[in-house]
Design an enzyme around this catalytic site. Sequence first.
Site: not given
Length: 318
Positions: A94-96, A214, A240, A244-246
């Site tokens: 999870c990026g965020h 996603h 999100d 969204c980081g990913t």
Amino acid sequence: MKLIRDIRRISFLDSHTEGEPTRLVLAGGPDLGAGPIAARLERFRREQDEFRSMVVNEPRGSDVIVGALLCEPVDASCAAGVIYFNNVGYLGMCGHGTIGLVGSLAYLGRISAGVHRIETPVGVVSATLHPGGKVTVGNVPAYRFLRGVSVEVPGHGRVTGDVAWGGNWFFLVEDHGKELSLRYAEELTEFAWSIRQVLAAAGVTGADGAEVDHVELFSHWDSGDADSTNFVLCPGKTYDRSPCGTGTSAKLACLYADGKLAPGEVWRQRGILGGVFEGSFRVQGDAILPSITGSAYVTAEGSLLVDPEDPFRVGIGK
């Protein structure tokens, strides 16, 4: 209300990254034993899933909260290990959430400015805490798996997109004819959810049959100082709030595959609320190594209380 002595207490720290919340569990979590983080995640899923619901679902949480269970890393060079989860299941990366984790660890005084390694179920990622408070996450390798996949979406016609990995599996769509604005969030949610259902029915998957859970919509229209605006629908049918980081990582992989972005170039990705992530990458074989920069803000700290007599003690799950 009857007072009892055996209320369970779960220590937490809340933050948000460009509007998307992360709930970091500091203490009171399940004993998942030792071993790789990926193995502990499976033990979590198999034996302690009620804890996931307890932390992020109503009445203590909400559908949009992403949980992060702080774990002792196997690799001694890592500042922390973490398992991410949401209202319906678990996330490989999870990026965020990683930006939120690093910001939270800094708030707690556990780390200072510099580069830190974080152990996740899909591998070790790097995270740089900048002196001004921003965080740059060096994500796991990202790549495009399928290009130009078309599906018929009831009520919307043919939709074409790419399948890409950025730490989670994404279906990325640009030609959708929708305005990506917060005022249309409900309509966009239903549209993206319909796409996901069609992908599953059509057997469109990621590598090794992995579910594409996603859906990411893009628009270059009215993106202000960013290169594009996105709308990302997550597995639990919530969108999100951040860029969204990913999902940004998956986008970078597609741009590189199409020859539209070179290593080291910065891509500014705006989320549905207006927050921006800055993304860039370097090449590793057939994949890229994305870096995502954003900011997180601590919003609350305390203890979740679990009364054994509460009929909703394990949350209102889905």
